[in-house]
Design an enzyme around this catalytic site. Structure first.
Site, short mmCIF file in Angstrom:
data_model
loop_
_atom_site.label_atom_id
_atom_site.label_comp_id
_atom_site.label_asym_id
_atom_site.label_seq_id
_atom_site.Cartn_x
_atom_site.Cartn_y
_atom_site.Cartn_z
N HIS A 222 0.84 -1.21 0.00
CA HIS A 222 0.00 0.00 0.00
C HIS A 222 0.87 1.25 0.00
O HIS A 222 0.62 2.20 -0.77
CB HIS A 222 -0.91 -0.03 1.23
N GLU A 223 1.89 1.27 0.85
CA GLU A 223 2.77 2.44 0.93
C GLU A 223 3.60 2.60 -0.34
O GLU A 223 3.80 3.73 -0.81
CB GLU A 223 3.68 2.33 2.16
N HIS B 152 1.50 4.33 -2.80
CA HIS B 152 1.52 5.79 -2.64
C HIS B 152 2.72 6.40 -3.37
O HIS B 152 2.59 7.41 -4.06
CB HIS B 152 1.60 6.17 -1.16
N GLU C 57 -6.23 7.13 -1.32
CA GLU C 57 -6.15 5.92 -0.49
C GLU C 57 -6.71 4.71 -1.23
O GLU C 57 -6.16 3.62 -1.16
CB GLU C 57 -6.89 6.12 0.83
#
EC number: 3.4.24.-
Length: 295
Positions: A147-148, A151, A224
């Protein structure tokens, strides 16, 4: 860097269009007729320079600020099995995402959380909390890391910084117009900028700043979902859903992430009612449901 240049060019066009629109609607004439001698073009340029300067400066020092504010320890030489696994996993995910290996760190916090920051997707920082490493399974930690990395690969740090620059510009611009209007038209001050100008400008900046924050947070919530999708592609949909479900089970724990990093953490906390407009993250239930619909 190209993303920044393109975005700045786009927003220069927005500033020019806003200036032309105000002129076409006779706003300059209206202000002049009421005794307000204000060059809107100069004001707009002034606000754009200062609005973007603060936002971009924060972006360029974001890694340093993140390390300082969270006491993140960067892993250069892994000393434990956990650190070795963490470096290997981030390296693998970065390669699959098509970005350079970011710095990897661990910050001392019991809550399960992680964040990514940095001005460039090839010069980023990804850090996880000690609590996440200790309590989450390897698959769940990998999903959080994915997930990071999502980003970083999506350029979310740059995008949100530039969006913040845009709203800063217009908050400053309209606050000063309101301040001049109150000072010259309502209080009939004819000698420079009186106390009414400063009071009205500060009050307008506070009100407009709150409204602008809601806009920035709306964009943050959209990013997100994209980071969750990237995490699902890199680590697997089931693993991403499992990590979010595990985070949901720990929602009662306090979140100590600095506000400046909340938008790029995995866990954004809980808010109710109108406060939801100012959430940097969608509710975990909605994120889980979005991943399930995605399949």
């Amino acid at each position: 860097m190209m993303r920044i240049l393109l975005f700045l060019a786009t927003n220069l066009a927005v500033v020019l269009i806003a200036s032309i629109t105000l002129s076409l609607f006779g706003f300059n004439g209206f202000m002049a007729a009421n005794g307000v001698d204000l060059n809107l073009n100069q004001l707009l340029i002034f606000c754009a320079v200062f609005g973007f300067a603060g936002s971009l400066f924060s972006l360029f020092i974001s890694k340093w600020m993140a390390k300082m504010s969270t006491s993140t320890q960067i892993i250069t030489q892994p000393r434990t099995r956990h650190e070795q696994w963490l470096l290997h996993t981030v390296e693998q995910l970065s390669r699959e995402a098509g970005i350079k290996m970011p710095e990897v760190g661990i910050f001392p916090a019991y809550e399960a959380n992680a964040f990514a920051t940095g001005w460039n997707k090839n010069d980023a920082l990804v850090a996880v909390s000690q609590g996440l490493l200790e309590r989450f399974s390897p698959d769940e930690v990998k999903a959080v890391l994915a997930h990071e990395i999502g980003h970083v690969a999506n350029g979310d740090m740059v995008t949100l910084a530039l969006i913040q620059g845009v709203v800063n510009t217009f908050v400053m611009f309209f606050a000063r117009i309101i301040g001049n209007f109150v000072d010259k038209v309502i209080f009939k001050n004819e000698e420079g900028q009186g106390i009414a100008y400063y009071v009205a400008t500060i009050f307008a900046e506070l009100v407009l700043g709150i409204l602008a924050s809601a806009i920035v947070m709306w964009f943050s919530r959209k990013r997100e979902y994209r980071a969750d999708e990237a995490g699902a592609r890199l680590a697997g949909t089931n693993a991403m859903i499992g990590a979010l479900q595990r985070l949901r089970s720990e929602q009662g724990l306090p979140v100590h992430m600095p506000d400046t990093l909340n938008a790029f953490g995995i866990n954004g906390g809980i808010k109710q009612g109108l406060a939801r407009m100012f959430m940097s993250h969608p509710p975990l239930e909605e994120r889980i449901e979005a991943l399930r619909r995605r399949g």
